[in-house]
Scaffold this active site. Structure first.
Site, PDB file in Angstrom:
ATOM      1  CD  GLU A 112       3.899 -10.088  11.542  1.00 39.78           C
ATOM      2  OE1 GLU A 112       3.286 -11.107  11.529  1.00 39.78           O
ATOM      3  OE2 GLU A 112       3.286  -9.090  10.982  1.00 39.78           O
TER       4      GLU A 112
ATOM      5  CG  HIS B 273      -0.363 -11.074  11.731  1.00 39.37           C
ATOM      6  ND1 HIS B 273       0.658 -11.079  10.598  1.00 39.37           N
ATOM      7  CD2 HIS B 273      -1.468 -11.059  11.009  1.00 39.37           C
ATOM      8  CE1 HIS B 273      -0.016 -10.955   9.652  1.00 39.37           C
ATOM      9  NE2 HIS B 273      -1.058 -11.056   9.753  1.00 39.37           N
TER      10      HIS B 273
ATOM     11  NE  ARG C 296       0.759  -9.941   4.935  1.00 37.90           N
ATOM     12  CZ  ARG C 296      -0.661 -10.299   5.467  1.00 37.90           C
ATOM     13  NH1 ARG C 296      -1.074  -9.666   6.235  1.00 37.90           N
ATOM     14  NH2 ARG C 296      -1.144 -11.463   4.780  1.00 37.90           N
TER      15      ARG C 296
HETATM   16  N1  LIG Z   1      -3.242  -7.981  10.060  1.00 37.64           N
HETATM   17  C1  LIG Z   1      -4.111  -8.922   9.564  1.00 37.64           C
HETATM   18  O1  LIG Z   1      -4.406  -9.994  10.362  1.00 37.64           O
HETATM   19  C2  LIG Z   1      -4.936  -8.937   8.405  1.00 37.64           C
HETATM   20  C3  LIG Z   1      -4.015  -8.164   7.157  1.00 37.64           C
HETATM   21  N2  LIG Z   1      -4.810  -7.973   5.792  1.00 37.64           N
HETATM   22  C4  LIG Z   1      -3.935  -7.276   4.979  1.00 37.64           C
HETATM   23  O2  LIG Z   1      -4.898  -6.533   4.482  1.00 37.64           O
HETATM   24  C5  LIG Z   1      -4.854  -6.345   2.961  1.00 37.64           C
HETATM   25  C6  LIG Z   1      -5.769  -5.921   2.408  1.00 37.64           C
HETATM   26  O3  LIG Z   1      -7.046  -6.841   2.568  1.00 37.64           O
HETATM   27  P1  LIG Z   1      -8.397  -6.527   1.807  1.00 37.64           P
HETATM   28  O4  LIG Z   1      -9.126  -5.234   2.083  1.00 37.64           O
HETATM   29  O5  LIG Z   1      -9.223  -7.602   1.714  1.00 37.64           O
HETATM   30  O6  LIG Z   1      -7.806  -6.241   0.377  1.00 37.64           O
HETATM   31  P2  LIG Z   1      -8.645  -5.499  -0.755  1.00 37.64           P
HETATM   32  O7  LIG Z   1      -7.911  -5.877  -2.307  1.00 37.64           O
HETATM   33  O8  LIG Z   1     -10.052  -5.337  -0.572  1.00 37.64           O
HETATM   34  O9  LIG Z   1      -7.942  -3.897  -0.556  1.00 37.64           O
HETATM   35  C7  LIG Z   1      -6.749  -3.423  -0.841  1.00 37.64           C
HETATM   36  C8  LIG Z   1      -6.776  -2.058  -1.254  1.00 37.64           C
HETATM   37  O10 LIG Z   1      -5.574  -1.414  -1.360  1.00 37.64           O
HETATM   38  C9  LIG Z   1      -5.600  -0.594  -2.573  1.00 37.64           C
HETATM   39  N3  LIG Z   1      -4.274  -0.287  -3.063  1.00 37.64           N
HETATM   40  C10 LIG Z   1      -3.248  -0.925  -3.589  1.00 37.64           C
HETATM   41  N4  LIG Z   1      -2.165  -0.656  -3.801  1.00 37.64           N
HETATM   42  C11 LIG Z   1      -2.380   0.743  -3.323  1.00 37.64           C
HETATM   43  C12 LIG Z   1      -1.295   1.780  -3.180  1.00 37.64           C
HETATM   44  N5  LIG Z   1      -0.165   1.981  -3.823  1.00 37.64           N
HETATM   45  N6  LIG Z   1      -1.896   2.817  -2.590  1.00 37.64           N
HETATM   46  C13 LIG Z   1      -3.059   3.051  -2.149  1.00 37.64           C
HETATM   47  N7  LIG Z   1      -4.074   1.882  -2.004  1.00 37.64           N
HETATM   48  C14 LIG Z   1      -3.433   0.967  -2.608  1.00 37.64           C
HETATM   49  C15 LIG Z   1      -6.331  -1.448  -3.563  1.00 37.64           C
HETATM   50  O11 LIG Z   1      -6.641  -0.958  -4.481  1.00 37.64           O
HETATM   51  C16 LIG Z   1      -7.714  -1.930  -2.464  1.00 37.64           C
HETATM   52  O12 LIG Z   1      -8.493  -0.919  -2.561  1.00 37.64           O
HETATM   53  C17 LIG Z   1      -4.491  -7.637   2.705  1.00 37.64           C
HETATM   54  O13 LIG Z   1      -3.782  -7.938   1.308  1.00 37.64           O
HETATM   55  C18 LIG Z   1      -3.490  -8.171   3.724  1.00 37.64           C
HETATM   56  O14 LIG Z   1      -2.091  -8.131   3.636  1.00 37.64           O
HETATM   57  C19 LIG Z   1      -5.631  -8.649   5.772  1.00 37.64           C
HETATM   58  C20 LIG Z   1      -6.437  -9.297   6.556  1.00 37.64           C
HETATM   59  C21 LIG Z   1      -6.011  -9.676   8.187  1.00 37.64           C
HETATM   60  O1  LIG Z   2      -5.454 -12.783   5.929  1.00 38.51           O
HETATM   61  C1  LIG Z   2      -4.354 -12.201   6.086  1.00 38.51           C
HETATM   62  O2  LIG Z   2      -3.722 -11.594   5.181  1.00 38.51           O
HETATM   63  C2  LIG Z   2      -3.843 -12.132   7.311  1.00 38.51           C
HETATM   64  O3  LIG Z   2      -2.841 -11.491   7.663  1.00 38.51           O
HETATM   65  C3  LIG Z   2      -4.314 -12.808   8.692  1.00 38.51           C
HETATM   66  O4  LIG Z   2      -5.606 -13.029   8.502  1.00 38.51           O
END
Ligand SMILES: NC(=O)C1=CN([C@@H]2O[C@H](COP(=O)(O)OP(=O)(O)OC[C@H]3O[C@@H](n4cnc5c(N)ncnc54)[C@H](O)[C@@H]3O)[C@@H](O)[C@H]2O)C=CC1
Ligand SMILES: O=C(O)C(=O)CO
Length: 386
Positions: free
Chosen positions: A302, A320, A273
């Protein structure tokens, strides 16, 4: 009175009224809802980001559930309106839910869904693409070609960074961070350093096994290290990719001081993000360190970029799109629809949100469960035994 917004209606006589604030890819999600007696209203308003007022108008006086988007502000106003309209279910079409005030949803007893897993590889692939594009200066070189500036091969032309044997740093080694790490390690034989609040045991085992395989093949083995602090990753890694959730602990995680700790020729990638990076500090750092490069999919405000970012040759920027593959986006729509449908039908919550493939098989009926509800424990929702 809220101003009416344009909608398209499916199955007008359906018993349950479900609203989707946007048209979403594919038709499976639509069919799954209408087969289960939902009247589906899809907002067709020609406006990229709907306001709270627009969504209030969509919710109206009676609404059983809403599928919404990460660009929307789901807080007290919308959850109280949804609850007054009889609604008990909301799902983001996203895995990230920093746009949702989960405490407000809890207050009104509204279940909040998200879409984990289906976008893990797609998002990691974009992070890998940005890493490569930044390392090999693809965008700059492309612009140069199209501008007719290429006069012939030169020893110094667009010299970039070799990834093989360098260190990849991952901050937030959850689903996406771990998938990205594997791609970079397996694809480019990079060593790993990661920082997360939790140990990424499966990832560590993978790197150990891959290292042993390389050694047995007479190649230099890859290594891994779990850093005790984020600063350790910043100091040691050559390519750093950010994959944590956005919350109070990760806001401006990468700031002026921490940028200064990174190697002068490092590459920073952000597919998490925007506010995880202080973007004003980043622009200044890019300006002062022309060999430092970034690949950004997300931005602090954004859809805008902070002043100066667009002029930086050492930045690759995309809008994004990390989860934007057809299979993933259709799957996200399906998971979001099934979260809302499942809650409306009183189904239990799926036991493991990291394993939702069974909901995505087009050739079979999905299980009678909500794939992923963030506040299921707080709301005391039952867990599926399937
Ligand atoms: N750019 C895009 O289109 C997308 C962005 N995202 C973003 O990616 C993020 C992660 O997604 P996932 O991997 O599925 O989630 P996840 O929950 O599997 O991984 C997030 C990780 O961050 C860690 N974390 C939390 N706070 C932390 C901190 N202060 N320091 C270090 N690590 C920390 C957690 O322990 C966890 O392992 C989502 O929350 C979303 O915001 C996800 C999908 C698409
Ligand atoms: O899933 C999310 O968190 C995104 O940013 C878009 O896929």
């Amino acid at each position: 009175m809220a101003k009416p917004v344009q909608i398209e209606v499916w199955n007008p006589n359906g018993k349950y009224r479900v609203v989707s604030t946007k048209s979403m890819p594919g038709t499976r999600w639509i069919n799954l809802l209408i087969e289960q007696d939902c009247r589906l209203e899809i907002c067709t308003e020609k406006k990229t980001i709907l306001s709270v007022e627009d969504i209030l108008a969509l919710i109206g006086d009676r609404c059983d559930g809403v599928i919404g988007q990460l660009t929307e502000d789901w807080g007290e106003t919308l959850f109280s309106a949804l609850s007054r309209a009889g609604g008990k279910a909301f799902s983001n079409m996203a895995v990230g839910y920093n746009n949702v005030d989960v405490e407000a949803a809890n207050k009104y007893g509204v279940a909040v869904g998200n879409t984990p897993g289906v976008l893990t590889e797609t998002t990691a692939e974009l992070a890998a693409s940005l890493s490569l594009a930044a390392a090999r200066r693809i965008v700059e070189a492309d612009e140069f070609m199209r501008a007719g500036k290429y006069e012939g091969w030169l020893p110094h032309l667009f010299v970039g960074n070799l990834l093989k044997g360098q260190t990849v740093g991952v901050i937030g080694a959850g689903r996406i961070g771990s998938a990205y790490a594997r791609m970079m390690i397996e694809g480019f034989k990079m060593n790993l350093i990661y920082y997360d609040l939790y140990q990424a045991t499966r990832l560590e085992k993978f790197v150990t096994a891959y290292g042993q395989f390389l050694k047995a093949s007479g190649e230099q083995p890859v290594t891994w290290k779990r850093a005790a602090s984020m600063e350790e990753v910043l100091r040691e890694a050559d390519v750093i990719s950010l994959h944590p959730i956005l919350d109070k602990t990760t806001y401006h995680l990468v700031n002026k001081e921490r940028l200064a700790m990174m190697k002068k020729e490092a590459i920073l990638v952000n597919c998490s993000r925007g506010p995880v990076i202080d973007e004003v500090a980043l622009v200044e750092h890019l300006r002062e360190n022309p060999m430092f490069r970034v690949g950004l999919d997300v931005f602090e405000d954004e859809p805008y970029m902070k002043p100066g970012l667009a002029d930086m040759k050492n930045a690759v920027v995309v809008p994004h799109i990390a989860s934007a593959s057809k299979w993933t986006r259709e799957g996200m729509a399906t998971l979001a629809a099934l979260n809302v449908l499942g809650k409306i039908k009183g189904y239990p919550v799926w036991g493991n949100p990291n394993s939702v493939d069974v909901f995505l098989n087009e050739n079979s009926q999905p299980p009678a469960a909500c794939p992923s509800i963030i506040n299921s424990k707080t709301l005391g929702l039952p867990v599926s035994k399937l």
